[in-house]
Design a protein around this motif. Structure first.
Motif, short mmCIF file in Angstrom:
data_model
loop_
_atom_site.label_atom_id
_atom_site.label_comp_id
_atom_site.label_asym_id
_atom_site.label_seq_id
_atom_site.Cartn_x
_atom_site.Cartn_y
_atom_site.Cartn_z
N GLU A 1 0.62 -0.94 -0.39
CA GLU A 1 0.24 -0.11 -0.01
C GLU A 1 0.69 1.65 0.00
O GLU A 1 0.38 2.34 -0.80
CB GLU A 1 -0.86 0.32 1.13
N ARG B 1 2.43 1.83 -3.79
CA ARG B 1 1.13 2.26 -4.51
C ARG B 1 1.35 3.45 -4.59
O ARG B 1 1.07 3.94 -5.27
CB ARG B 1 -0.27 1.02 -4.11
N GLU B 2 0.82 3.96 -2.98
CA GLU B 2 1.15 5.29 -2.91
C GLU B 2 2.06 5.78 -3.44
O GLU B 2 1.85 7.52 -4.39
CB GLU B 2 0.58 6.12 -0.91
N ARG C 1 2.03 6.46 -7.16
CA ARG C 1 1.25 7.82 -8.01
C ARG C 1 2.00 8.89 -7.49
O ARG C 1 2.47 9.90 -8.44
CB ARG C 1 0.38 7.61 -6.77
#
Length: 260
Positions: free
Chosen positions: A249, A252-253, A256
């Protein structure tokens, strides 16, 4: 001219008052709790916040059965734990001078808040604080926050979206030259956290001097709710700490925010 001198005098009184407030913390520490980066001994909470100031102080030993929150140093007198990172004065100056918040920095701050204060956000107060402020943190002035800290010894005082502890908060507000009349708004909290992002190497990441994963591991050394690349908190099982989000998680952030 007279008004300028009066303002300067008030600033000096404010800084001296904070120093007096934080002096007892040094009396509570046990010698083994002092962190020694690069072989140096220090006596406060985090050196990189202001150059030449002391580093983190870990509070008293935990009370049996106590736990103050997933990403905080459970049972410790002052909550969140900050591991020393090399100071980056040029990066601090650069981040302070930004007129607008870039998307990448906004995404990083949101990720930290998700790990540190997922429920109460900018109004979060450390779970172990039995005597909480009478107002929401975002409605308090810095003077009121330090008065609450002074009036409630012996309990954790980590506060806000980024769970600032007293000595860290004191150094950050001093770095930004904020007076006791300043309200602890979300915008102010973000400005304070930006200094920590600069120390973690956000501009080095942008310049390709460190990798995204290196930056993430630096963040995990500052905020214990974030995992390292091992998938665990940098402080896993130390006084009950553990990561509150997964590495997948987190990655993934950050992808971005920094896709390349």
């Amino acid at each position: 001219m007279r008004e300028t001198l009066e303002v300067g005098m008030l600033r000096r009184i404010w800084v001296l008052w904070i120093a007096v407030l934080l002096w007892p913390l040094g009396l509570w520490a046990d010698p083994l709790s002092l962190l020694r980066p690069s072989g140096q001994g220090w006596d406060l909470e985090r050196q990189p916040l202001v150059i030449s100031l002391p580093q983190p102080l870990v509070g008293k030993a935990p009370v049996a059965g106590s736990a103050f929150g997933p990403s905080l140093f459970a049972g410790r007198a002052e909550g969140s734990f900050f591991e020393p990172l090399p100071p980056r004065p040029e990066a601090r100056a650069k981040i302070r001078g930004m007129a607008r918040v870039p998307v990448d920095i906004a995404l990083v701050r949101a990720m930290i808040g998700r790990a540190e204060s997922p429920r109460d956000g900018y109004d979060a107060v450390q779970h172990g604080a039995k005597r909480r402020p009478h107002k929401r943190p975002t409605q308090m002035t810095l003077g009121e926050i330090f008065a609450w800290i002074d009036a409630t010894p012996g309990q954790p005082h980590a506060i806000g979206f980024y769970q600032f502890i007293p000595s860290t908060l004191a150094r950050l507000v001093t770095e930004l030259d904020l007076g006791p009349e300043v309200t602890f708004t979300p915008a102010v909290q973000d400005d304070l956290a930006n200094i920590l992002l600069a120390d973690a190497g956000i501009f080095e990441l942008r310049a390709g001097q460190i990798t995204r994963h290196q930056f993430m591991n630096n963040l995990a050394k500052i905020w214990a709710g974030l995992p390292t690349s091992s998938g665990k908190s940098h402080y896993h099982d130390y006084a009950g700490n553990k990561a509150t989000v997964t590495w997948a998680e987190f990655d993934r952030e950050m992808a971005r925010a920094f896709p390349s």
